[in-house]
Motif scaffolding. Structure first.
Motif, PDB file in Angstrom:
ATOM      1  N   UNK A 109       0.834  -1.205   0.000  1.00 57.71           N
ATOM      2  CA  UNK A 109       0.000   0.000   0.000  1.00 57.71           C
ATOM      3  C   UNK A 109       0.865   1.250   0.000  1.00 57.71           C
ATOM      4  N   UNK A 110       1.939   1.246   0.772  1.00 63.21           N
ATOM      5  CA  UNK A 110       2.834   2.398   0.824  1.00 63.21           C
ATOM      6  C   UNK A 110       3.527   2.606  -0.515  1.00 63.21           C
ATOM      7  N   UNK A 111       3.953   1.510  -1.145  1.00 62.72           N
ATOM      8  CA  UNK A 111       4.611   1.622  -2.447  1.00 62.72           C
ATOM      9  C   UNK A 111       3.664   2.215  -3.483  1.00 62.72           C
ATOM     10  N   UNK A 112       2.397   1.810  -3.449  1.00 66.45           N
ATOM     11  CA  UNK A 112       1.417   2.354  -4.391  1.00 66.45           C
ATOM     12  C   UNK A 112       1.157   3.833  -4.111  1.00 66.45           C
ATOM     13  N   UNK A 113       1.096   4.167  -2.851  1.00 72.12           N
ATOM     14  CA  UNK A 113       0.833   5.555  -2.478  1.00 72.12           C
ATOM     15  C   UNK A 113       1.965   6.465  -2.930  1.00 72.12           C
ATOM     16  N   UNK A 114       3.183   6.060  -2.671  1.00 70.99           N
ATOM     17  CA  UNK A 114       4.332   6.888  -3.033  1.00 70.99           C
ATOM     18  C   UNK A 114       4.522   6.919  -4.547  1.00 70.99           C
ATOM     19  N   UNK A 115       4.018   5.897  -5.242  1.00 65.43           N
ATOM     20  CA  UNK A 115       4.153   5.856  -6.690  1.00 65.43           C
ATOM     21  C   UNK A 115       3.433   6.989  -7.389  1.00 65.43           C
ATOM     22  N   UNK A 116       2.507   7.666  -6.681  1.00 65.74           N
ATOM     23  CA  UNK A 116       1.801   8.796  -7.281  1.00 65.74           C
ATOM     24  C   UNK A 116       2.614  10.077  -7.205  1.00 65.74           C
ATOM     25  N   UNK A 117       3.707  10.071  -6.439  1.00 65.67           N
ATOM     26  CA  UNK A 117       4.560  11.255  -6.335  1.00 65.67           C
ATOM     27  C   UNK A 117       5.543  11.283  -7.497  1.00 65.67           C
ATOM     28  N   UNK A 118       5.975  12.455  -7.917  1.00 66.09           N
ATOM     29  CA  UNK A 118       6.946  12.542  -9.019  1.00 66.09           C
ATOM     30  C   UNK A 118       8.230  11.799  -8.686  1.00 66.09           C
ATOM     31  N   UNK A 119       8.897  11.303  -9.728  1.00 67.47           N
ATOM     32  CA  UNK A 119      10.130  10.545  -9.531  1.00 67.47           C
ATOM     33  C   UNK A 119      11.299  11.445  -9.171  1.00 67.47           C
ATOM     34  N   UNK A 120      11.391  12.621  -9.811  1.00 72.48           N
ATOM     35  CA  UNK A 120      12.521  13.537  -9.566  1.00 72.48           C
ATOM     36  C   UNK A 120      12.012  14.967  -9.468  1.00 72.48           C
ATOM     37  N   UNK A 121      12.828  15.821  -8.891  1.00 74.99           N
ATOM     38  CA  UNK A 121      12.514  17.248  -8.847  1.00 74.99           C
ATOM     39  C   UNK A 121      12.617  17.851 -10.245  1.00 74.99           C
ATOM     40  N   UNK A 122      11.922  18.962 -10.446  1.00 77.47           N
ATOM     41  CA  UNK A 122      12.026  19.652 -11.719  1.00 77.47           C
ATOM     42  C   UNK A 122      13.373  20.361 -11.836  1.00 77.47           C
ATOM     43  N   UNK A 123      13.910  20.817 -10.695  1.00 77.91           N
ATOM     44  CA  UNK A 123      15.216  21.459 -10.719  1.00 77.91           C
ATOM     45  C   UNK A 123      16.299  20.415 -10.951  1.00 77.91           C
TER      46      UNK A 123
END
Length: 250
Positions: A109-123
């Motif tokens: 569940x945690x892996x799925x939840x965090x998977x919605x966050x971007x992989x890297x910063x835009x900077x």
């Protein structure tokens, strides 16, 4: 409404740290003195450790990276008689099978939840291009329609992690082959993405496992339990649906 700069620049690592560091303000937890969200924080710590370890060697060979992953999951060894033993990072003596399945569910569940966050910063400057393109989070990045189930197997000797609703074009490759009678048939094989997903699920399950002295030469197996990953190909799904229709008619 446009997303804020903070949400745009949030990374998966940042998201995990936010879960770990957030102070619980739930009234029920404050009144009882015991935080019921500690399991979520534990799952976040576990995943953060896995992601950071993978980021260290993300630009390296995938086979070597997987070997490092398993080396971290297991503390391995052999005794004087050639029997193997190993201890998962999250294995605890006396832990019930229900507690283990609950822990595995929380980790997924945690892996799925965090998977919605971007992989890297835009900077620039957070990670290298090699790390940006590295597929290090198969669970979080799997298609949203995929569902996971974790259950205790018959006899309480195994934990089975099921993967359901797999998009055919994502998880399976159709091959036309000849059967033993020379007739043409379709054989389904897994894509690399599905293989990576199953390997990651296996590693999560095995982190709760331990081997107290198995020896394949004598067919002696003393694991705490066995971990099985279950996913049905399109042909199996069709057959099962047909069997269910027949059962309903009977």
């Amino acid at each position: 409404m446009a997303k804020s700069k903070a949400s745009k620049t949030r990374t998966r690592i940042d998201a995990l740290r936010a879960v770990i560091d957030k102070e619980c303000t739930a009234p029920t937890c404050r009144e009882s003195g015991t935080c019921r969200h500690e399991g979520e924080k534990t799952a976040a710590r576990h995943m953060l450790g896995r992601l950071l370890e993978k980021l260290k060697g993300a630009a390296g060979d995938e086979r070597e990276e997987r070997a490092r992953m398993w080396a971290e999951i297991y503390e391995r060894g052999y005794d004087d008689h050639g029997n193997t033993y190993r201890t998962g990072a999250k294995y605890r003596t006396g832990q019930s099978m229900k507690e283990r399945t609950a822990g595995i569910r929380a980790d997924i569940k945690m892996a799925r939840r965090v998977g919605t966050a971007p992989l890297v910063r835009e900077e620039s400057g957070l990670v290298s291009q090699a790390v940006e393109t590295y597929r290090f989070d198969p669970i979080g990045e799997a298609p949203a329609q995929i569902k996971f189930r974790v259950r205790i197997g018959a006899g309480y000797g195994s934990i089975r992690i099921g993967v359901d609703d797999i998009p055919q074009e994502w998880g399976w490759i159709a091959e036309e082959v000849e059967d033993y009678q020379g007739e043409k048939a379709t054989r389904w094989r897994r894509t690399q993405e599905l293989k990576d997903l199953e390997a990651e699920l296996k590693s999560i399950g095995e982190a709760y496992n331990a081997d107290h002295g198995s020896n394949v030469m004598t067919d002696c197996f003393t694991q705490a339990f066995f971990v099985f990953i279950e996913s049905d190909d399109p042909a199996t799904i069709v057959r099962r649906a047909e069997y269910e229709r027949r059962d309903r008619r009977a």
